[in-house]
Design an enzyme around this catalytic site. Structure first.
Site, PDB file in Angstrom:
ATOM      1  N   SER A  13       0.876  -1.046  -0.092  1.00 46.45           N
ATOM      2  CA  SER A  13       0.052  -0.016  -0.112  1.00 46.45           C
ATOM      3  C   SER A  13       0.932   1.283   0.026  1.00 46.45           C
ATOM      4  O   SER A  13       2.181   1.225   0.531  1.00 46.45           O
ATOM      5  CB  SER A  13      -0.945   0.010   1.287  1.00 46.45           C
ATOM      6  OG  SER A  13      -1.474   1.236   1.294  1.00 46.45           O
ATOM      7  N   TYR A  42      -1.619  -0.656  10.249  1.00 53.55           N
ATOM      8  CA  TYR A  42      -1.550  -1.129   8.838  1.00 53.55           C
ATOM      9  C   TYR A  42      -0.260  -0.378   8.169  1.00 53.55           C
ATOM     10  O   TYR A  42       0.556  -1.470   7.434  1.00 53.55           O
ATOM     11  CB  TYR A  42      -2.739  -0.385   8.366  1.00 53.55           C
ATOM     12  CG  TYR A  42      -2.949  -0.818   6.900  1.00 53.55           C
ATOM     13  CD1 TYR A  42      -3.671  -1.852   6.534  1.00 53.55           C
ATOM     14  CD2 TYR A  42      -2.730   0.139   5.881  1.00 53.55           C
ATOM     15  CE1 TYR A  42      -4.181  -2.198   5.193  1.00 53.55           C
ATOM     16  CE2 TYR A  42      -3.052  -0.164   4.609  1.00 53.55           C
ATOM     17  CZ  TYR A  42      -3.632  -1.275   4.048  1.00 53.55           C
ATOM     18  OH  TYR A  42      -3.837  -1.419   2.884  1.00 53.55           O
TER      19      TYR A  42
END
Length: 245
Positions: free
Chosen positions: A143, A157
């Protein structure tokens, strides 16, 4: 049509979003697919899409945090297709509360265990088969939060996605001479179900500006179609228009 040169890919998190899109585009390219994820119903939906194309994928519900479960996925894939050429580590989660002050310890552990340790578990499970074959490709779906941490992705995350980059680099540093190579793909915002758990709701206008899962799948397929003499260690892909505010 299946030939002696037909390759096989395992895709984790294949029940929706990016994982589903990668599985479908790989199948369209003639790659045999093993679909994995925790929800069998979602996997069967992906399998139905692939069967409309022609191939019959293998559906193996598995939890990437459970090492025996992941080894079972590998065993069943080899039993069905005889080989494992590509691993796509796509399984991932995030939480609604994700800041350093408000994320729970259990949520921190869950995000790291699924996103990062799960990718390691899957890689370790396929490694003996790839070594025996003399090569293989690992595609880690990270990501933009793995490039720069921030409040949108959240602490856990971002840490997990930074870790996927390190895993990718370690695979290439240690194993590329054996024919095993890895690529880390860093997508920006993609219109997938993970947007639904953002602390600040994503508007329809923002979703319209986001990438589609098929955009990331196209990047993954490009990497998969390169000859094994080439290593693409990372790809960054993000929307032309600004999504995050």
């Amino acid at each position: 049509m299946k030939t002696p040169d037909t390759r096989t890919a395992i895709v984790t998190g294949a029940g929706s979003g990016i994982g589903q899109a990668i599985a479908v585009v790989f199948a369209q390219a003639g790659i045999d697919i093993a679909l994995s994820g925790r929800r069998e119903e979602a996997l069967e939906e992906t399998a139905a899409r692939i069967r409309r194309i022609g191939p019959d994928p293998l559906v193996v519900p598995a939890d990437v945090t459970d090492r025996p479960s992941v080894r079972g996925l590998t065993d069943r894939t080899v039993e069905r297709f005889g080989r494992i050429d590509i691993l796509v580590n796509n399984a991932g989660v995030n939480t609604a509360k994700r800041g350093l002050k408000d994320i729970s310890e259990s949520d921190w552990d869950r995000v790291i265990q699924i996103n990062l340790t799960g990718a390691f578990n899957a890689f370790r499970a396929v490694l003996p088969r790839m070594e025996a074959q003399g090569g293989g490709l690992v595609i880690n779906i990270s990501s933009m939060a793995g490039k720069r941490a921030g409040v949108i992705g959240g602490a856990a995350y971002s840490a997990s996605k930074f870790g996927m980059a390190s895993l990718t680099q370690s695979i290439n540093a240690e194993l590329r001479e054996t024919g095993i190579r890895a690529c880390c793909i860093y997508p920006g915002e993609v219109d997938t179900p993970i947007l639904d758990v953002r602390p600040v709701p994503v508007s329809p206008q923002q979703r319209a500006a986001a990438l589609h899962a098929e955009d990331v799948a196209a990047a993954a397929l490009m990497v998969a179609q390169l000859p094994n003499r080439a290593v693409v260690e990372e790809i960054t892909i993000f929307p032309r228009r600004v999504v995050a505010t």
